[in-house]
Write a protein that holds these residues in place. Structure first.
Motif, PDB file in Angstrom:
ATOM      1  N   TRP A 131      31.806  -4.507  83.795  1.00 40.22           N
ATOM      2  CA  TRP A 131      32.972  -4.325  83.585  1.00 40.22           C
ATOM      3  C   TRP A 131      32.511  -2.322  83.134  1.00 40.22           C
ATOM      4  O   TRP A 131      33.482  -1.934  83.843  1.00 40.22           O
TER       5      TRP A 131
ATOM      6  N   TYR B 137      31.620   0.350  86.495  1.00 45.64           N
ATOM      7  CA  TYR B 137      32.330   0.089  87.738  1.00 45.64           C
ATOM      8  C   TYR B 137      33.195   1.368  87.413  1.00 45.64           C
ATOM      9  O   TYR B 137      33.723   2.215  86.527  1.00 45.64           O
TER      10      TYR B 137
ATOM     11  N   GLY C 259      37.181   1.793  93.184  1.00 44.37           N
ATOM     12  CA  GLY C 259      36.896   0.801  93.679  1.00 44.37           C
ATOM     13  C   GLY C 259      35.475   0.154  93.810  1.00 44.37           C
ATOM     14  O   GLY C 259      35.693  -1.568  94.300  1.00 44.37           O
ATOM     15  N   LEU C 260      34.387   0.258  92.756  1.00 41.79           N
ATOM     16  CA  LEU C 260      32.968  -0.222  93.285  1.00 41.79           C
ATOM     17  C   LEU C 260      32.425  -0.382  92.493  1.00 41.79           C
ATOM     18  O   LEU C 260      32.638   0.212  91.249  1.00 41.79           O
ATOM     19  N   PHE C 261      31.906  -1.100  91.878  1.00 42.45           N
ATOM     20  CA  PHE C 261      30.103  -0.907  90.727  1.00 42.45           C
ATOM     21  C   PHE C 261      28.640   0.191  91.211  1.00 42.45           C
ATOM     22  O   PHE C 261      28.313   0.036  92.402  1.00 42.45           O
TER      23      PHE C 261
ATOM     24  N   SER D 161      25.599   1.386  91.588  1.00 36.12           N
ATOM     25  CA  SER D 161      24.650   0.836  92.128  1.00 36.12           C
ATOM     26  C   SER D 161      23.077   0.415  91.031  1.00 36.12           C
ATOM     27  O   SER D 161      23.134   1.522  90.711  1.00 36.12           O
TER      28      SER D 161
ATOM     29  N   SER E 175      40.321 -13.105  98.013  1.00 34.17           N
ATOM     30  CA  SER E 175      39.071 -12.589  97.348  1.00 34.17           C
ATOM     31  C   SER E 175      38.330 -11.881  98.935  1.00 34.17           C
ATOM     32  O   SER E 175      37.607 -11.121  98.539  1.00 34.17           O
TER      33      SER E 175
ATOM     34  N   GLU F 291      38.286  -7.595 100.631  1.00 29.27           N
ATOM     35  CA  GLU F 291      37.186  -7.401  99.124  1.00 29.27           C
ATOM     36  C   GLU F 291      36.046  -6.625  99.529  1.00 29.27           C
ATOM     37  O   GLU F 291      34.992  -7.227  99.282  1.00 29.27           O
ATOM     38  N   PRO F 292      35.444  -5.209  99.480  1.00 29.85           N
ATOM     39  CA  PRO F 292      34.450  -5.044  99.947  1.00 29.85           C
ATOM     40  C   PRO F 292      33.708  -5.535  98.823  1.00 29.85           C
ATOM     41  O   PRO F 292      32.232  -5.536  99.411  1.00 29.85           O
ATOM     42  N   GLU F 293      33.943  -5.089  98.139  1.00 28.92           N
ATOM     43  CA  GLU F 293      32.376  -4.880  96.449  1.00 28.92           C
ATOM     44  C   GLU F 293      32.569  -6.606  96.263  1.00 28.92           C
ATOM     45  O   GLU F 293      33.340  -7.063  95.322  1.00 28.92           O
TER      46      GLU F 293
ATOM     47  N   LEU G 228      30.652  -7.993  94.112  1.00 23.09           N
ATOM     48  CA  LEU G 228      30.311  -7.940  93.016  1.00 23.09           C
ATOM     49  C   LEU G 228      31.723  -7.921  91.618  1.00 23.09           C
ATOM     50  O   LEU G 228      31.549  -9.236  90.898  1.00 23.09           O
ATOM     51  N   LYS G 229      32.812  -8.159  92.170  1.00 27.88           N
ATOM     52  CA  LYS G 229      34.096  -8.544  91.592  1.00 27.88           C
ATOM     53  C   LYS G 229      34.799  -9.798  91.713  1.00 27.88           C
ATOM     54  O   LYS G 229      34.633 -10.088  90.749  1.00 27.88           O
TER      55      LYS G 229
END
Length: 286
Positions: A26, A30, A35-37, A39, A178, A181-183, A185-186
């Motif tokens: 995180w 992040y 709003g993404l991690f 890669s 969730s 939520e597009p991510e 990994l969240k």
């Protein structure tokens, strides 16, 4: 090798290590503005590697050709420590149930004020999940009591499937929360933990209904407990955090008892000869 000590300790250590790796993920990967991690983050590979190593270790070390087929021979434990953990899980699930119902009521109020902006299914599922978690807490407490006393109870046996049922509704509720939520990994680690913990309690209850699957019960309990502790690093809401901790504690507790009954050593003679409470009361009265 004392698998009943080593494997639960490995699950706890893996969960603790995964917790810190997840916080590192995180903090370092992040990107709040997107709003993404990021890669390819090293922390993600470390997390996935740890989860894979734990899964492989539990898969190989829980293999057993013989073992108990019924609930009491599998999970019977006259030690007071196991019962204390089940009581803690019960308290946590009662708190989770109250938090889930409160969240559901709050969400329903928002839906009534602006139905075009909110979905009723999300707070309704959270409220149902909270109510079932509270009932699941009583089921886990009563199952622990049966294991401690060494005697089956009809009412407790009927309640035994409730933790798995509550887990299925909890998984559905978490997906609704969730799903937009597009991510992944969240929330992916949380969903995986809920799924594994649900399966762990399902296979634990199976010992009461002639469906004993020792390796699956041990594997899902150990890995689910580790991922449950890891998922606390996501700083979930009170309902999710309490339920994750409660399910992880009870799953690891059941796994420890099943590991000992499967791989040994046997209980000390003074504990094996412990009389059930009814007989103790009769003896005292005599």
């Amino acid at each position: 090798m004392r698998k009943d000590l080593i494997l639960p300790a490995l699950a706890l250590a893996g969960g603790a290590g995964g917790f810190f790796l997840r916080r590192w993920h995180w903090a370092g990967a992040y990107q709040p503005e997107l709003g993404l991690f990021a890669s390819g983050a090293p922390s993600l590979w470390a997390l996935l590697g740890l989860a894979a190593l734990l899964a492989l270790a539990f898969l190989l070390l829980t293999r057993a050709k013989e073992g108990p087929e019924d609930f009491l021979p599998a999970f019977g434990n006259p030690g007071a420590g196991q019962m204390a953990v089940f009581a803690a899980a019960w308290l946590l699930l009662m708190f989770a149930g109250a938090a889930g119902v409160v969240d559901g009521i709050r969400g329903l109020r928002l839906w009534r004020s602006a139905p075009e902006m909110y979905q009723m299914s999300v707070p309704a599922a959270r409220m149902l999940s909270g109510g079932l978690c509270a009932l699941a807490g009583f089921s886990i407490l009563f199952m622990g009591r049966m294991a401690y006393r060494g005697e089956l109870n009809d009412a407790a046996c009927r309640l035994a499937p409730l933790p798995a049922l509550a887990g299925v509704v909890w998984l559905f509720s978490a997906h609704l929360q969730s799903g937009i939520e597009p991510e992944l990994l969240k929330y992916g680690f949380q969903l995986a933990a809920i799924c594994l913990l649900t399966l762990a309690h399902y296979y634990t209850a199976g010992f009461l209904f002639g469906r004993a699957c020792r390796q699956r019960a041990m594997f899902f309990s150990l890995l689910g407990g580790a991922l449950g502790l890891l998922s606390l690093a996501d700083r979930p809401d009170l309902f999710t955090a309490s339920a994750l901790l409660a399910y992880s504690l009870s799953a690891l507790n059941f796994a420890k008892a099943l590991l000992r009954s499967t791989f040994g050593p046997p209980w000390p003679k003074r504990l094996e000869g412990r009389m059930p409470p009814a007989e103790e009361e009769h003896a005292d009265g005599a």
